[in-house]
Design a protein around this motif. Structure first.
Motif, PDB file in Angstrom:
ATOM      1  N   LEU A  70      46.601  37.476  35.093  1.00  0.00           N
ATOM      2  CA  LEU A  70      45.475  37.928  35.605  1.00  0.00           C
ATOM      3  C   LEU A  70      45.130  39.322  35.997  1.00  0.00           C
ATOM      4  N   LYS A  71      46.533  39.720  36.379  1.00  0.00           N
ATOM      5  CA  LYS A  71      46.231  41.270  36.959  1.00  0.00           C
ATOM      6  C   LYS A  71      46.220  42.078  35.683  1.00  0.00           C
ATOM      7  N   PRO A  76      39.373  35.659  30.381  1.00  0.00           N
ATOM      8  CA  PRO A  76      39.283  34.641  31.065  1.00  0.00           C
ATOM      9  C   PRO A  76      40.450  33.894  30.890  1.00  0.00           C
ATOM     10  N   ILE A  77      41.167  33.075  31.898  1.00  0.00           N
ATOM     11  CA  ILE A  77      42.321  32.381  31.794  1.00  0.00           C
ATOM     12  C   ILE A  77      42.059  31.033  32.012  1.00  0.00           C
ATOM     13  N   VAL A  78      42.349  30.109  31.298  1.00  0.00           N
ATOM     14  CA  VAL A  78      42.584  28.636  31.600  1.00  0.00           C
ATOM     15  C   VAL A  78      43.918  28.207  31.808  1.00  0.00           C
ATOM     16  N   VAL A  79      44.157  27.453  32.655  1.00  0.00           N
ATOM     17  CA  VAL A  79      45.590  27.043  33.021  1.00  0.00           C
ATOM     18  C   VAL A  79      45.740  25.688  33.047  1.00  0.00           C
ATOM     19  N   GLY A  80      46.713  25.236  32.311  1.00  0.00           N
ATOM     20  CA  GLY A  80      47.246  23.591  32.272  1.00  0.00           C
ATOM     21  C   GLY A  80      47.789  23.265  33.696  1.00  0.00           C
ATOM     22  N   THR A  94      44.570  24.707  42.953  1.00  0.00           N
ATOM     23  CA  THR A  94      43.989  25.552  44.266  1.00  0.00           C
ATOM     24  C   THR A  94      44.415  27.218  44.086  1.00  0.00           C
ATOM     25  N   GLU A  95      45.598  27.103  43.744  1.00  0.00           N
ATOM     26  CA  GLU A  95      46.088  28.562  43.761  1.00  0.00           C
ATOM     27  C   GLU A  95      45.623  29.451  42.508  1.00  0.00           C
ATOM     28  N   VAL A  96      45.677  28.914  41.515  1.00  0.00           N
ATOM     29  CA  VAL A  96      45.399  29.603  39.972  1.00  0.00           C
ATOM     30  C   VAL A  96      43.808  29.933  40.200  1.00  0.00           C
ATOM     31  N   GLY A 100      41.867  33.604  40.241  1.00  0.00           N
ATOM     32  CA  GLY A 100      40.684  34.319  39.542  1.00  0.00           C
ATOM     33  C   GLY A 100      40.736  33.373  38.035  1.00  0.00           C
ATOM     34  N   ALA A 101      41.435  32.580  38.079  1.00  0.00           N
ATOM     35  CA  ALA A 101      41.256  31.680  36.875  1.00  0.00           C
ATOM     36  C   ALA A 101      39.922  31.093  36.342  1.00  0.00           C
TER      37      ALA A 101
END
Length: 311
Positions: A70-71, A76-80, A94-96, A100-101
């Motif tokens: 992200l930095k 745009p980032i999708v996280v599994g 919550t964290e991702v 900014g995910a």
């Protein structure tokens, strides 16, 4: 960072997690890979998917990877965030999302066998991550042994506003895409963004059936971008010609059990990864298989000049 919506389109490349030969996360290769994806025109990235070796990572490692990417990029980032229980799913989401995910992806546990249980599972997942978090349903019955009919996908999309995207990996699945789009046209379900996986093996016709693009990790993502772009422009022959050029390597990479090894080896040969290592347990390619991949790459490079290999 923009959030996923039900009209999101394009190519979200599923990024492998680079490891060094001792099994540590190789952040230098991760940075180089992230920059490469941005340079070839992908729309976004998906981290911590199956091909990202997510089950082999600790929670802290997963968060570090997402924060690093992200930095590094504005994509745009999708996280599994798939997990056996909702607590771990909630903690990672919550964290991702706070980092900014754009959204998260949730696969069903392999124990689900009825439409009611599938729907109830995603209702619980949506409650766990928060109703304001956009999420992707991962429909991959070949891997998860969970059959999601168009009707159950429509139920989930209709009852959960956070459900904005389907990662379509059913096989054969072209008729499912057509069914879902027809249900939308008949107002039987809200629109969903549909991005397709399976290594891109059916992307040439999936886009024609109404898919919005790809969410997969073929080792030459330029091809995925080409197919989606040509189809959107109505250039059918160009889309199929590009696809056909890559089909031998695409097919080889899609072999069950060694697909990730092929993908990482090609990305190492392209100078993107310092090592093709997988975190244990994980098998690499034999000397014979590496030779076969090198042969496919040499043939492909004569037809697609973007596939150049460092000396």
């Amino acid at each position: 960072m923009a959030l996923l919506t039900r009209t999101t389109q394009g190519v979200f490349a599923i990024a492998p997690t680079p490891f060094d030969n001792e099994g540590g996360i190789d952040f230098s290769s991760l940075g180089r890979l992230t920059d490469f994806y941005a340079s070839v025109g992908v729309t976004g990235l998906t981290l911590l998917g199956q091909m990202g070796e997510a089950p082999k990572l600790s929670h802290d490692e997963s968060v570090r990877i997402v924060r690093y990417v992200l930095k590094r990029t504005d994509l745009p980032i999708v996280v599994g965030v798939s997990a056996p229980g909702y607590a771990a799913m909630r903690a990672l989401s919550t964290e991702v999302m706070s980092a900014g995910a754009a959204g998260v992806m949730i696969a069903p546990p392999h124990t689900l066998r009825t439409d009611d249980r599938i729907t109830a599972y995603y209702e619980g997942a949506a409650e766990a991550i928060g109703e304001d978090v956009p999420f992707v349903i991962q429909d991959y019955p070949l891997s998860f042994s969970v059959e999601m009919s168009p009707a159950v996908i429509a139920r989930i999309a209709g009852s959960l506003p956070g459900c904005v995207m389907l990662k379509h990996e059913d096989w054969p699945g072209l008729e499912k895409i057509s069914s879902l789009r027809q249900m939308e046209a008949d107002a039987a379900m809200p629109r969903l963004s549909i991005l397709c996986g399976n290594g891109g093996l059916f992307l040439d016709f999936e886009t024609e059936r109404g898919a919005d693009g790809a969410m997969t990790g073929y080792c030459v993502p330029e091809l995925l971008v080409d197919v989606v772009r040509h189809t959107a422009a109505g250039e059918r022959d160009a889309a199929h010609e590009a696809f056909d050029t890559h089909l031998p390597l695409l097919r080889y990479e899609q072999q069950p059990g060694i697909g990730l090894a092929v993908r990482k080896y090609v990305m190492m040969r392209r100078g993107l990864l310092a090592s093709d290592a997988q975190r244990k347990p994980g098998a690499g390619l034999s000397v014979r298989a590496r030779g076969e991949v090198d042969y496919l790459l040499s043939r492909l490079s004569r037809k697609d000049s973007r596939v150049t290999l460092p000396a």
